[in-house]
Design an enzyme around this catalytic site. Structure first.
Site, PDB file in Angstrom:
ATOM      1  N   ARG A  57       3.192  14.441  -7.149  1.00  0.00           N
ATOM      2  CA  ARG A  57       1.973  15.274  -7.439  1.00  0.00           C
ATOM      3  C   ARG A  57       1.319  15.903  -6.300  1.00  0.00           C
ATOM      4  O   ARG A  57       0.943  17.061  -6.373  1.00  0.00           O
ATOM      5  CB  ARG A  57       0.968  14.317  -8.100  1.00  0.00           C
ATOM      6  N   THR A  58       1.021  15.134  -5.425  1.00  0.00           N
ATOM      7  CA  THR A  58      -0.047  15.485  -4.467  1.00  0.00           C
ATOM      8  C   THR A  58       0.831  16.610  -3.494  1.00  0.00           C
ATOM      9  O   THR A  58       0.245  17.835  -3.327  1.00  0.00           O
ATOM     10  CB  THR A  58      -0.209  14.341  -3.483  1.00  0.00           C
ATOM     11  N   LYS A  86      13.570  10.668  15.468  1.00  0.00           N
ATOM     12  CA  LYS A  86      14.076  10.325  17.024  1.00  0.00           C
ATOM     13  C   LYS A  86      13.162   9.733  17.922  1.00  0.00           C
ATOM     14  O   LYS A  86      13.258   9.778  19.180  1.00  0.00           O
ATOM     15  CB  LYS A  86      14.450  11.871  17.400  1.00  0.00           C
ATOM     16  N   ARG A 107       0.408  13.777   4.588  1.00  0.00           N
ATOM     17  CA  ARG A 107       0.520  12.354   4.355  1.00  0.00           C
ATOM     18  C   ARG A 107       1.300  11.587   5.158  1.00  0.00           C
ATOM     19  O   ARG A 107       2.599  11.934   5.520  1.00  0.00           O
ATOM     20  CB  ARG A 107       0.991  12.425   2.831  1.00  0.00           C
ATOM     21  N   HIS A 135      -7.684   9.055   0.462  1.00  0.00           N
ATOM     22  CA  HIS A 135      -6.991  10.177  -0.267  1.00  0.00           C
ATOM     23  C   HIS A 135      -7.990  11.044  -0.870  1.00  0.00           C
ATOM     24  O   HIS A 135      -8.320  11.051  -2.098  1.00  0.00           O
ATOM     25  CB  HIS A 135      -6.156   9.718  -1.295  1.00  0.00           C
TER      26      HIS A 135
HETATM   27  C1  NCD Z   1      -1.316   7.629  -5.280  1.00  0.00           C
HETATM   28  C2  NCD Z   1      -1.182   7.632  -3.855  1.00  0.00           C
HETATM   29  O1  NCD Z   1      -0.148   8.362  -3.325  1.00  0.00           O
HETATM   30  O2  NCD Z   1      -2.019   7.245  -3.295  1.00  0.00           O
HETATM   31  N1  NCD Z   1      -0.964   8.947  -5.916  1.00  0.00           N
HETATM   32  C3  NCD Z   1      -1.188   9.846  -5.712  1.00  0.00           C
HETATM   33  O3  NCD Z   1      -1.379  10.757  -4.871  1.00  0.00           O
HETATM   34  N2  NCD Z   1      -1.398  10.855  -7.024  1.00  0.00           N
HETATM   35  C4  NCD Z   1      -1.347   6.530  -6.137  1.00  0.00           C
HETATM   36  C5  NCD Z   1      -0.176   5.840  -5.830  1.00  0.00           C
HETATM   37  O4  NCD Z   1       0.664   5.847  -5.103  1.00  0.00           O
HETATM   38  O5  NCD Z   1      -0.067   4.512  -6.510  1.00  0.00           O
END
Ligand code: NCD
Length: 314
Positions: A57-58, A86, A107, A135
């Site tokens: 999703r993100t 590496k 991320r 997040h």
């Molecule tokens: C979450 C995350 O990656 O922190 N998902 C997201 O970004 N929608 C929640 C999770 O991984 O459980």
């Protein structure tokens, strides 16, 4: 708050006026998302989309948001296909990546990594999840969803359920909710994965009513929003400790219909495992798929603000 050319590393950067401005713009993004109008405000700009941890999703919604505004995306996914495999440091990776893009979304599995990335470049950096840290954009889309579903946030009782220790989405959302009046936060988790005490203290110092409990069922009838979370297996050093808490809470349609308020809102950042039964998918108050879709609107608006393009958007 100032948005233009600011990196977004923590939800602490937001105030209520900033959130209002972001959400007002997010609403205006809907007609672009629906393809009623085309937009090329970010034409010629390139997003560096750096995802060193799993994401569906993100990553997709950040990339889609940028492309819907006319920009292009240059991505790297996972460690295996990046030079980090590496042995390259995060700092060097950012110093190099900034030369290939205009703005960076990152991320990474380590807490604090987004702040490190932001300190290595003049380009704007957006935190898409730094390990168990924060997040911020998920918290924004979660709050946007609460407004969409319930029309107001002041005065709500919200239960956060599951892995509150490692779940970065609840860390950011809990802090964001503190900008609103009379929010009662009910933190439901096994004792080994409760919300970090330091964060609970911060919430209480900011005047929030916080209840911490391992008991799930007795709270179902008392809350307006149920925010379920996944037990974050990948963040447990010890698999036996994961096994002890996995499966503690399972929300299903029978429980909701027997105990919850009829207008309860059910949220989850997804991905879900067994904690959220699929028989809830057709329940009117289940907002989790709408929540995921709202991510694109909120991220489009955030790109326009941090790239100082709001005035160019007609
Ligand atoms: C979450 C995350 O990656 O922190 N998902 C997201 O970004 N929608 C929640 C999770 O991984 O459980």
């Amino acid at each position: 708050m100032e948005f233009a050319h600011q990196s977004i590393v923590s939800i602490d950067q937001f105030d209520r006026a900033g959130v209002d401005r972001l959400f007002a713009l997010a609403h205006r993004m809907r007609k672009i998302e629906n393809r009623e109008v085309q937009c090329n405000v970010l034409g010629g700009f390139i997003l560096g989309s750096l995802f060193f941890e799993s994401s569906t999703r993100t990553r997709m919604s950040f990339d889609t948001a940028f492309m819907r505004l006319g920009g292009l995306v240059n991505s790297t996914v996972g460690f295996d296909f990046s030079s980090m495999a590496k042995g390259e440091t995060l700092q060097d990776t950012i110093r190099v990546a900034q030369g290939y893009c205009d703005i960076i979304v990152i991320r990474h599995p380590e807490q604090g990594s987004a702040a490190i990335a932001a300190s290595c470049t003049q380009k704007t950096v957006i935190n898409a999840g730094d390990g168990p840290g924060e997040h911020p954009t998920q918290a924004l889309l979660d709050l946007f969803t609460i407004f969409e579903e319930r029309k107001k946030v002041d005065g709500i009782t919200i239960a956060m359920i599951g892995d509150l220790k490692h779940g970065r989405t609840v860390h950011s959302l809990a802090k964001l909710l503190m900008l609103y009046e009379n929010v009662h936060l009910v933190l439901i988790a096994p004792s080994t994965v409760q919300m970090p005490q330091e964060l609970v203290t911060t919430l209480q110092e900011r005047g929030c009513r916080v209840t911490q409990t391992p008991h799930f069922q007795e709270w179902l009838s008392k809350v307006d929003v149920l925010y379920m979370t996944r037990i974050q297996k990948e963040r447990f050093a010890d698999s036996a400790a994961y096994d002890r808490v996995n499966g503690t809470y399972v929300l299903n349609r029978t429980l909701v219909e027997q105990h919850c308020k009829p207008d309860v809102t059910i949220m989850h950042p997804l991905p879900r495992l067994s904690e959220l039964a699929t028989d809830l998918d057709t329940f009117a108050g289940s907002a989790y798929f709408r929540q995921a879709e709202n991510g694109t609107l909120v991220r489009m608006a955030l790109f326009l603000l941090v790239m100082d393009k709001e005035s160019k958007f007609v």
